[in-house]
Design a protein around this motif. Structure first.
Motif, PDB file in Angstrom:
ATOM      1  N   LEU A   1       0.873  -1.151  -0.116  1.00 31.80           N
ATOM      2  CA  LEU A   1       0.008   0.010  -0.036  1.00 31.80           C
ATOM      3  C   LEU A   1       0.893   1.202   0.046  1.00 31.80           C
ATOM      4  CD1 LEU A   1      -2.611  -1.022   2.664  1.00 31.80           C
ATOM      5  CD2 LEU A   1      -2.577  -1.452   0.328  1.00 31.80           C
ATOM      6  N   SER A   2       0.360   2.409  -0.452  1.00 29.64           N
ATOM      7  CA  SER A   2       1.131   3.544  -0.894  1.00 29.64           C
ATOM      8  C   SER A   2       0.348   4.642  -0.178  1.00 29.64           C
ATOM      9  CB  SER A   2       1.620   3.840  -2.139  1.00 29.64           C
ATOM     10  OG  SER A   2       2.423   2.950  -2.695  1.00 29.64           O
ATOM     11  N   CYS A   3       0.873   5.656   0.352  1.00 31.86           N
ATOM     12  CA  CYS A   3       0.252   6.889   0.866  1.00 31.86           C
ATOM     13  C   CYS A   3       0.945   8.006   0.437  1.00 31.86           C
ATOM     14  CB  CYS A   3      -0.083   6.841   2.179  1.00 31.86           C
ATOM     15  SG  CYS A   3      -0.779   8.163   3.056  1.00 31.86           S
ATOM     16  N   ALA A   4       0.710   8.829  -0.582  1.00 34.44           N
ATOM     17  CA  ALA A   4       1.245   9.976  -1.008  1.00 34.44           C
ATOM     18  C   ALA A   4       0.944  11.194  -0.098  1.00 34.44           C
ATOM     19  CB  ALA A   4       1.067  10.374  -2.465  1.00 34.44           C
ATOM     20  N   LEU A   5       2.145  11.910   0.615  1.00 31.28           N
ATOM     21  CA  LEU A   5       1.772  12.787   1.514  1.00 31.28           C
ATOM     22  C   LEU A   5       2.002  14.275   0.864  1.00 31.28           C
ATOM     23  CD1 LEU A   5       4.133  11.102   4.187  1.00 31.28           C
ATOM     24  CD2 LEU A   5       1.536  10.521   3.943  1.00 31.28           C
ATOM     25  N   SER A   6       0.939  15.186   1.233  1.00 31.62           N
ATOM     26  CA  SER A   6       1.071  16.399   0.488  1.00 31.62           C
ATOM     27  C   SER A   6       0.998  17.518   2.085  1.00 31.62           C
ATOM     28  CB  SER A   6       0.294  16.819  -0.396  1.00 31.62           C
ATOM     29  OG  SER A   6       0.324  16.196  -1.530  1.00 31.62           O
ATOM     30  N   GLY A   7       1.751  18.416   2.085  1.00 36.76           N
ATOM     31  CA  GLY A   7       1.812  19.408   3.286  1.00 36.76           C
ATOM     32  C   GLY A   7       1.945  18.586   4.506  1.00 36.76           C
ATOM     33  N   VAL A   8       2.612  17.647   4.466  1.00 34.19           N
ATOM     34  CA  VAL A   8       3.100  16.984   5.821  1.00 34.19           C
ATOM     35  C   VAL A   8       4.907  16.734   5.659  1.00 34.19           C
ATOM     36  CG1 VAL A   8       3.204  14.774   6.832  1.00 34.19           C
ATOM     37  CG2 VAL A   8       1.069  15.750   6.188  1.00 34.19           C
ATOM     38  N   ARG A   9       5.567  17.142   6.488  1.00 33.78           N
ATOM     39  CA  ARG A   9       7.009  16.901   6.631  1.00 33.78           C
ATOM     40  C   ARG A   9       6.981  15.498   7.366  1.00 33.78           C
ATOM     41  NH1 ARG A   9       8.389  21.748  10.067  1.00 33.78           N
ATOM     42  NH2 ARG A   9       6.772  21.385  11.157  1.00 33.78           N
ATOM     43  N   PRO A  10       7.420  14.198   6.522  1.00 34.16           N
ATOM     44  CA  PRO A  10       7.461  13.325   7.072  1.00 34.16           C
ATOM     45  C   PRO A  10       8.322  12.842   8.309  1.00 34.16           C
ATOM     46  CG  PRO A  10       7.592  13.039   4.769  1.00 34.16           C
ATOM     47  CD  PRO A  10       7.754  14.398   5.013  1.00 34.16           C
ATOM     48  N   TRP A  11       9.341  13.580   8.324  1.00 35.63           N
ATOM     49  CA  TRP A  11      10.230  13.518   9.373  1.00 35.63           C
ATOM     50  C   TRP A  11       9.687  14.169  10.832  1.00 35.63           C
ATOM     51  CZ3 TRP A  11      11.059  16.689   5.229  1.00 35.63           C
ATOM     52  CH2 TRP A  11      11.085  18.030   5.578  1.00 35.63           C
ATOM     53  N   ALA A  12       8.593  15.130  10.748  1.00 38.52           N
ATOM     54  CA  ALA A  12       8.057  15.753  11.865  1.00 38.52           C
ATOM     55  C   ALA A  12       6.802  15.140  12.330  1.00 38.52           C
ATOM     56  CB  ALA A  12       7.955  17.254  11.325  1.00 38.52           C
ATOM     57  N   TYR A  13       6.260  14.095  11.457  1.00 35.57           N
ATOM     58  CA  TYR A  13       4.959  13.640  11.857  1.00 35.57           C
ATOM     59  C   TYR A  13       5.027  12.085  12.381  1.00 35.57           C
ATOM     60  CZ  TYR A  13       2.276  17.670  10.493  1.00 35.57           C
ATOM     61  OH  TYR A  13       1.603  18.767  10.253  1.00 35.57           O
ATOM     62  N   CYS A  14       4.031  11.682  13.248  1.00 37.48           N
ATOM     63  CA  CYS A  14       3.833  10.405  13.350  1.00 37.48           C
ATOM     64  C   CYS A  14       2.967   9.839  12.174  1.00 37.48           C
ATOM     65  CB  CYS A  14       3.095  10.180  14.780  1.00 37.48           C
ATOM     66  SG  CYS A  14       2.506   8.227  14.870  1.00 37.48           S
ATOM     67  N   LEU A  15       3.465   8.812  11.324  1.00 37.46           N
ATOM     68  CA  LEU A  15       2.534   8.258  10.247  1.00 37.46           C
ATOM     69  C   LEU A  15       2.391   7.114  10.633  1.00 37.46           C
ATOM     70  CD1 LEU A  15       5.024   9.537   7.631  1.00 37.46           C
ATOM     71  CD2 LEU A  15       3.252  10.781   8.200  1.00 37.46           C
ATOM     72  N   ALA A  16       1.023   6.473  10.221  1.00 39.89           N
ATOM     73  CA  ALA A  16       0.374   5.261  10.785  1.00 39.89           C
ATOM     74  C   ALA A  16      -0.272   4.727   9.718  1.00 39.89           C
ATOM     75  CB  ALA A  16      -0.281   5.615  11.931  1.00 39.89           C
ATOM     76  N   TRP A  17      -0.593   3.331   9.806  1.00 40.43           N
ATOM     77  CA  TRP A  17      -1.560   2.597   8.917  1.00 40.43           C
ATOM     78  C   TRP A  17      -2.635   2.055   9.878  1.00 40.43           C
ATOM     79  CZ3 TRP A  17      -2.045   2.939   3.906  1.00 40.43           C
ATOM     80  CH2 TRP A  17      -0.817   3.131   3.153  1.00 40.43           C
ATOM     81  N   PHE A  18      -3.605   2.149   9.807  1.00 42.21           N
ATOM     82  CA  PHE A  18      -4.914   1.664  10.402  1.00 42.21           C
ATOM     83  C   PHE A  18      -5.589   0.695   9.599  1.00 42.21           C
ATOM     84  CE2 PHE A  18      -5.444   4.378  14.372  1.00 42.21           C
ATOM     85  CZ  PHE A  18      -4.546   5.204  14.048  1.00 42.21           C
ATOM     86  N   ARG A  19      -6.419  -0.260  10.243  1.00 45.52           N
ATOM     87  CA  ARG A  19      -7.221  -1.281   9.299  1.00 45.52           C
ATOM     88  C   ARG A  19      -8.563  -1.367  10.157  1.00 45.52           C
ATOM     89  NH1 ARG A  19      -4.515  -7.153   9.250  1.00 45.52           N
ATOM     90  NH2 ARG A  19      -4.920  -7.178  11.621  1.00 45.52           N
ATOM     91  N   GLN A  20      -9.502  -1.542   9.299  1.00 52.00           N
ATOM     92  CA  GLN A  20     -10.917  -1.563   9.605  1.00 52.00           C
ATOM     93  C   GLN A  20     -11.637  -2.703   9.222  1.00 52.00           C
ATOM     94  OE1 GLN A  20     -13.384   1.642   9.765  1.00 52.00           O
ATOM     95  NE2 GLN A  20     -14.986   0.795  11.463  1.00 52.00           N
ATOM     96  N   ALA A  21     -11.764  -3.887   9.932  1.00 54.63           N
ATOM     97  CA  ALA A  21     -12.426  -5.413   9.322  1.00 54.63           C
ATOM     98  C   ALA A  21     -13.782  -4.919   9.557  1.00 54.63           C
ATOM     99  CB  ALA A  21     -11.689  -6.409  10.141  1.00 54.63           C
TER     100      ALA A  21
END
Length: 119
Positions: A20-40
């Protein structure tokens, strides 16, 4: 403006792999917590992988050793590499970003992508 746009996902047989890919705009990757969530289906949304620049990566027990969260700062993209997929991995997957991993819920969300694993 923060925008997260997801791609990838789809259907795969048990034991297979997906990314899975998630393109980020307006987010500085090094300054944010990034996560993946799942909902079954019929279940609450759960965090399965988080990546914090200070605290490192963390995984839910259900995916540990099979999934890898990768942040590519050069491409401003977050990935979730999934291996040895199981039917119970099926669900909607969301990427998310926040200035802190402990915020609940996260502030910014992708649109979601479906993953279906058949037995």
């Amino acid at each position: 403006q923060v925008v997260l746009v997801q791609s990838g996902g789809g259907s795969v047989q048990a034991g297979g792999s997906l990314r899975l890919s998630c393109a980020l705009s307006g987010v500085r990757p090094w300054a944010y917590c990034l996560a993946w969530f799942r909902q079954a289906p019929g279940q609450e949304r759960e965090a399965i992988a988080t990546s914090d620049s200070l605290d490192g990566d963390d995984y839910a027990d259900s995916v540990k050793g099979r999934f890898t969260i990768v942040r590519d700062s050069a491409k401003n993209t977050l990935y979730l590499q999934m291996h040895r997929l199981k039917p119970e991995d099926s669900g909607m997957y969301y990427c998310a970003a926040d200035q802190s991993c402990i915020n609940d819920p996260f502030t910014y969300w992708g649109q979601g992508t479906q993953v279906t694993v058949s037995s």
